[in-house]
Structures are given as structure tokens and as C-alpha cells.
Design an enzyme around this catalytic site. Sequence first.
Site, PDB file in Angstrom:
ATOM      1  N   LYS A  53       0.840  -1.203   0.000  1.00 25.75           N
ATOM      2  CA  LYS A  53       0.000   0.000   0.000  1.00 25.75           C
ATOM      3  C   LYS A  53       0.876   1.254   0.000  1.00 25.75           C
ATOM      4  O   LYS A  53       0.610   2.218  -0.717  1.00 25.75           O
ATOM      5  CB  LYS A  53      -0.950  -0.014   1.212  1.00 25.75           C
ATOM      6  CG  LYS A  53      -2.057  -1.046   1.059  1.00 25.75           C
ATOM      7  CD  LYS A  53      -2.861  -1.274   2.333  1.00 25.75           C
ATOM      8  CE  LYS A  53      -3.855  -2.435   2.114  1.00 25.75           C
ATOM      9  NZ  LYS A  53      -4.664  -2.740   3.313  1.00 25.75           N
ATOM     10  N   GLN A  97      -4.535  -1.427   9.409  1.00 31.99           N
ATOM     11  CA  GLN A  97      -4.492  -2.762   8.818  1.00 31.99           C
ATOM     12  C   GLN A  97      -5.112  -3.788   9.759  1.00 31.99           C
ATOM     13  O   GLN A  97      -4.795  -3.834  10.940  1.00 31.99           O
ATOM     14  CB  GLN A  97      -3.035  -3.130   8.477  1.00 31.99           C
ATOM     15  CG  GLN A  97      -2.882  -4.433   7.716  1.00 31.99           C
ATOM     16  CD  GLN A  97      -3.516  -4.425   6.334  1.00 31.99           C
ATOM     17  OE1 GLN A  97      -3.614  -3.390   5.683  1.00 31.99           O
ATOM     18  NE2 GLN A  97      -3.968  -5.568   5.875  1.00 31.99           N
ATOM     19  N   ASP A 120     -10.952   2.855   3.841  1.00 30.89           N
ATOM     20  CA  ASP A 120     -11.340   1.448   3.723  1.00 30.89           C
ATOM     21  C   ASP A 120     -12.851   1.292   3.522  1.00 30.89           C
ATOM     22  O   ASP A 120     -13.316   0.216   3.154  1.00 30.89           O
ATOM     23  CB  ASP A 120     -10.951   0.677   4.996  1.00 30.89           C
ATOM     24  CG  ASP A 120      -9.592   0.002   4.889  1.00 30.89           C
ATOM     25  OD1 ASP A 120      -9.287  -0.508   3.807  1.00 30.89           O
ATOM     26  OD2 ASP A 120      -8.856  -0.016   5.896  1.00 30.89           O
TER      27      ASP A 120
HETATM   28  N1  GUN Z   1      -6.933  -6.708   6.063  1.00 32.30           N
HETATM   29  C1  GUN Z   1      -7.315  -7.467   5.012  1.00 32.30           C
HETATM   30  N2  GUN Z   1      -7.908  -6.706   4.072  1.00 32.30           N
HETATM   31  C2  GUN Z   1      -7.913  -5.450   4.548  1.00 32.30           C
HETATM   32  C3  GUN Z   1      -8.389  -4.211   4.033  1.00 32.30           C
HETATM   33  O1  GUN Z   1      -8.953  -4.117   2.946  1.00 32.30           O
HETATM   34  N3  GUN Z   1      -8.188  -3.125   4.830  1.00 32.30           N
HETATM   35  C4  GUN Z   1      -7.593  -3.207   6.037  1.00 32.30           C
HETATM   36  N4  GUN Z   1      -7.458  -2.090   6.730  1.00 32.30           N
HETATM   37  N5  GUN Z   1      -7.142  -4.339   6.542  1.00 32.30           N
HETATM   38  C5  GUN Z   1      -7.306  -5.449   5.801  1.00 32.30           C
END
Ligand code: GUN
Length: 284
Positions: A53, A97, A120
Site C-alpha cells: 500500500k 491494517q 477502507d
Molecule cells: N486486512 C485485510 N484486508 C484489509 C483491508 O482491505 N483493509 C484493512 N485495513 N485491513 C485489511
Amino acid sequence: MDAKIIDGKAIAAQIREEVRRDVELLKMRGKNVTLAVVLVGDDPASAVYVRNKKRACETTGITSLSYELPADTTEDKLLALIGKLNRREDVDGILVQMPLPPQIDEHHVICAIDPVKDVDGFHPTNVGLLATGKPGLVSCTPAGVMELLKRTGVELSGKEAVVIGRSNIVGKPMAQLLLRENATVTIAHSRTADLASVVRRADVVVAAVGRPRMITPDYIKEGAVVIDVGINRIAETGKLCGDVDFDAVLPHCRAITPVPGGVGPMTIAMLMRNCYEAASQRRK
Ligand code: GUN
């Protein structure tokens, strides 16, 4: 039938390039786009996601701020950091995350993030905006699936769509997005009776179950479009595979996404777009 393999990597690259240009335009008008990425603990998979990311931010011209907290961080401490990031004028997006260590309640964390910075799309306010058909930030993976369908020219209005999986992150928002495009939507899941016969109704199948190669040709109507959200690692080989038995299903569908190289790259591309959208909304 000659199935079209949907190139998620190429479509994601295209979106990232579009976002890069939009971010540049915003910058020329004096607004920098900034994403704060928070990682708690040392889950190796999460570390990889976070690194990807941050790298995507770099190539898109988005500034990323990194917060790496130890695994024993208390919920109060994390909530205090989120509060600080909410108040910071220069921070446009906040991403924590998941999963979080057991002493931290994920729901408390999601609810603490200012909805306008919730890139998100997990906050109940954004979930509610999606459910009521209002503009808001949408969960990245389902948003990515919609972009794939749109850019592949898949007609949704009046079609039967079956989503397999009912998670808050993928299944439920996916169903809302398909409904918004006037599909007739069914959400199937692990308790669905005679799953194969339900999925066989679908013109569009979105598989998000997390069971390697579970979707075989007996689930697929001839000529269906098949979107595979699954990312499963085969223990023996270490290779990635989806929820769909790709090689077996391929001859029966009109279009299909591979794993890897299908939905996966779209998630980060849509995260970049959400960061841009959040920044551009906050500027207004
Ligand atoms: N963990 C697995 N997928 C995601 C996501 O799309 N966003 C976040 N913040 N954590 C995750």
C-alpha cells in the site's frame, strides 16, 4: 465458448495512472494527498499488505505516513492515535491494517475513524451511505470488482448476480453495489442449501468464500461472468489460487478473473482512488 480472461493487473495500472494524474492536478492547486497507514503487531501477511500500500502511494504521488505499533499496544493507545490523525488537517485518509491483536476490538477502531477519512469504507456511516444509495467511501475490494465489470463491458441491469460470501468487507458491500446497478442479487454463503443450484442461476458470480478451487463447472451457468475474490495459498506448493477452479471453469464462462492478476491488484488501485476522493471531498 471463448472466454475472456479479465486482466486485473492492466486495469489496475490504468486506474492508478488516472489517480496519479488527479493527485497531480490537486497538488497543482495546492493540495497534497496524504494517507496514514497504521500497523499493529508483526503479522507477516499484514506487513506485506502494508508495504504494498505504501509503495502504491509512492507511485501515485500520495504521501504516506507510517505508524508501526507493537503487538501489545492497548486499545486506548490506538484510539488516541486515531483521534490525533482525525484532527490533523494534512491527513486525508486513515487505514488501520486488519486483523488487530486480540486485546483490541476492531469495531471500536473502525468506529473511531472519521468517516470522511475512512478510505477502507468500513465505518458504519459509509456502510449506511452505500446501503441508502448515497455517495461515500466504498470498501476497496468490492469497488474494484465493480470497476472490473464496468471496464469489461459487463451488463448488470436486470441480470442475476450471486455473491458467495457475506463478510462486511466484501460480500455485503458487493451485494449493495450490484443492487445499485439494478442486478437481481442473491447473497449465498457457507450455510446456503444446495449452493451449486443457487450459483447456477447467476449471470454474474462473485466468489468470496476463501475455499481453494471450490467453484467447479457444476456451479456455473454456460456463459456466466465469474469474478474470483479468493486468495488462497496452497500449503504444499506455496502457490496462490482462487475460490474458483479456473482451468475447469474457463471453457464455460464468458469472462473470468485469474488469481493472481484479477481482483487482487484492483484493491490497492481503489484504495488509491479512495485517498484521492477523500482529499478532494475534504478540500471542498
Ligand atoms: N486486512 C485485510 N484486508 C484489509 C483491508 O482491505 N483493509 C484493512 N485495513 N485491513 C485489511
